[in-house]
Design a protein around this motif. Structure first.
Motif, PDB file in Angstrom:
ATOM      1  N   LEU A 122      -5.357   6.354  -0.940  1.00  0.00           N
ATOM      2  CA  LEU A 122      -4.971   4.981  -1.271  1.00  0.00           C
ATOM      3  C   LEU A 122      -5.972   4.333  -2.210  1.00  0.00           C
ATOM      4  O   LEU A 122      -5.574   3.705  -3.208  1.00  0.00           O
ATOM      5  CB  LEU A 122      -4.818   4.146   0.002  1.00  0.00           C
ATOM      6  N   GLN A 123      -7.270   4.467  -1.929  1.00  0.00           N
ATOM      7  CA  GLN A 123      -8.258   3.864  -2.820  1.00  0.00           C
ATOM      8  C   GLN A 123      -8.209   4.501  -4.200  1.00  0.00           C
ATOM      9  O   GLN A 123      -8.314   3.817  -5.225  1.00  0.00           O
ATOM     10  CB  GLN A 123      -9.660   4.002  -2.234  1.00  0.00           C
ATOM     11  N   LEU A 169      -4.105   3.086 -10.671  1.00  0.00           N
ATOM     12  CA  LEU A 169      -2.990   2.222 -11.043  1.00  0.00           C
ATOM     13  C   LEU A 169      -3.419   1.015 -11.861  1.00  0.00           C
ATOM     14  O   LEU A 169      -2.578   0.361 -12.493  1.00  0.00           O
ATOM     15  CB  LEU A 169      -2.227   1.772  -9.798  1.00  0.00           C
ATOM     16  N   ARG A 170      -4.706   0.716 -11.892  1.00  0.00           N
ATOM     17  CA  ARG A 170      -5.198  -0.333 -12.782  1.00  0.00           C
ATOM     18  C   ARG A 170      -4.889  -0.008 -14.237  1.00  0.00           C
ATOM     19  O   ARG A 170      -4.815  -0.901 -15.079  1.00  0.00           O
ATOM     20  CB  ARG A 170      -6.711  -0.492 -12.626  1.00  0.00           C
ATOM     21  N   LEU A 227      -6.793  13.876  -4.876  1.00  0.00           N
ATOM     22  CA  LEU A 227      -6.882  12.466  -4.501  1.00  0.00           C
ATOM     23  C   LEU A 227      -7.294  12.249  -3.051  1.00  0.00           C
ATOM     24  O   LEU A 227      -7.675  11.140  -2.685  1.00  0.00           O
ATOM     25  CB  LEU A 227      -5.538  11.773  -4.742  1.00  0.00           C
ATOM     26  N   ASP A 228      -7.208  13.275  -2.216  1.00  0.00           N
ATOM     27  CA  ASP A 228      -7.409  13.091  -0.777  1.00  0.00           C
ATOM     28  C   ASP A 228      -8.845  13.323  -0.308  1.00  0.00           C
ATOM     29  O   ASP A 228      -9.317  12.634   0.591  1.00  0.00           O
ATOM     30  CB  ASP A 228      -6.479  14.029   0.005  1.00  0.00           C
ATOM     31  N   ASP A 277       0.824  -1.204   0.000  1.00  0.00           N
ATOM     32  CA  ASP A 277       0.000   0.000   0.000  1.00  0.00           C
ATOM     33  C   ASP A 277       0.864   1.262   0.000  1.00  0.00           C
ATOM     34  O   ASP A 277       0.529   2.257  -0.646  1.00  0.00           O
ATOM     35  CB  ASP A 277      -0.929  -0.004   1.212  1.00  0.00           C
ATOM     36  N   LEU A 278       1.979   1.219   0.717  1.00  0.00           N
ATOM     37  CA  LEU A 278       2.891   2.357   0.707  1.00  0.00           C
ATOM     38  C   LEU A 278       3.452   2.583  -0.692  1.00  0.00           C
ATOM     39  O   LEU A 278       3.590   3.731  -1.141  1.00  0.00           O
ATOM     40  CB  LEU A 278       4.032   2.143   1.712  1.00  0.00           C
ATOM     41  N   ALA A 279       3.756   1.509  -1.409  1.00  0.00           N
ATOM     42  CA  ALA A 279       4.232   1.648  -2.789  1.00  0.00           C
ATOM     43  C   ALA A 279       3.191   2.347  -3.657  1.00  0.00           C
ATOM     44  O   ALA A 279       3.524   3.180  -4.517  1.00  0.00           O
ATOM     45  CB  ALA A 279       4.579   0.278  -3.368  1.00  0.00           C
TER      46      ALA A 279
END
Length: 202
Positions: free
Chosen positions: A123-124, A130-131, A186-187, A41-43
């Motif tokens: 993150l979500q 990233l898909r 994004l947040d 998740d950090l990546a």
């Protein structure tokens, strides 16, 4: 229940296999293998951080009097500063001593908190974007999106989708976000039709 009949060892193996799955990367290696779900998740967070130039899960070992420690990540930021990072589930023998040793080796060191990874919707949203890493955006679609943003200053996500004609609209716009042609917040909320899209210049 069927789940109850699955041996605990197999459930643990499935969980560990899921933990190392990672989408193709623009800033990191083509494939990633991580020791835990937290590091994966950090990546994802590093991948969508505009201040991150590149990251690697193959960080150099740093030796101190307390022992040798290999951090989870090496990372370079937009100012050329090299960082060594650990996910919050990592136990560091002596973080103060290690931070000093990392500094002598030319790095800064930080242990990230769970809040750095899981607070808000970043993150979500990162996972959703990233898909589409590696999706090719045809020149015509890219020019139409950027021209529309030049004309209007900003547009909603749905408005941008309406001008994409040559490929899958969501995949194309997500790829443009990842490649830093355009930016979105994004947040604050999950990406949706009303999310504002702006062009990145320079």
């Amino acid at each position: 229940m069927v789940h109850d009949r699955i041996p605990s060892q197999l459930r643990e193996l499935a969980a560990s296999t899921q933990a190392v799955v990672f989408h193709r990367s623009l800033k990191g290696p083509p494939t990633g293998s991580f020791r835990s779900a937290l590091t994966r998740d950090l990546a994802s967070i590093l991948e969508v951080n505009p201040d991150v130039e590149w990251w690697s899960p193959s960080a150099p070992a740093i030796e101190t009097e307390a022992g040798v420690h290999v951090p989870d990540f090496e990372m370079s930021d937009g100012h050329g500063v090299r960082w060594l990072l650990d996910a919050p589930d990592r136990r560091v023998l002596d973080s103060g001593r290690f931070k000093k040793a990392a500094g002598l080796a030319g790095f800064r060191y930080k242990v990230l908190s769970r809040q750095d990874i899981y607070d808000g919707h970043r993150l979500q949203n990162a996972r959703d974007l990233l898909r589409y890493t590696g999706h090719n955006v045809p020149l015509g679609d890219r020019v139409r999106v950027l021209a529309a943003l030049d004309e209007n200053g900003s547009l909603t996500f749905s408005d941008c989708l309406s001008v994409i004609r040559e490929t899958q609209p969501v995949a194309a716009l997500a790829s443009m976000v990842l490649q830093r042609f355009v930016e979105i917040e994004l947040d604050d909320a999950l990406i949706g039709p009303e999310t504002q899209v702006r062009r990145i210049r320079g």
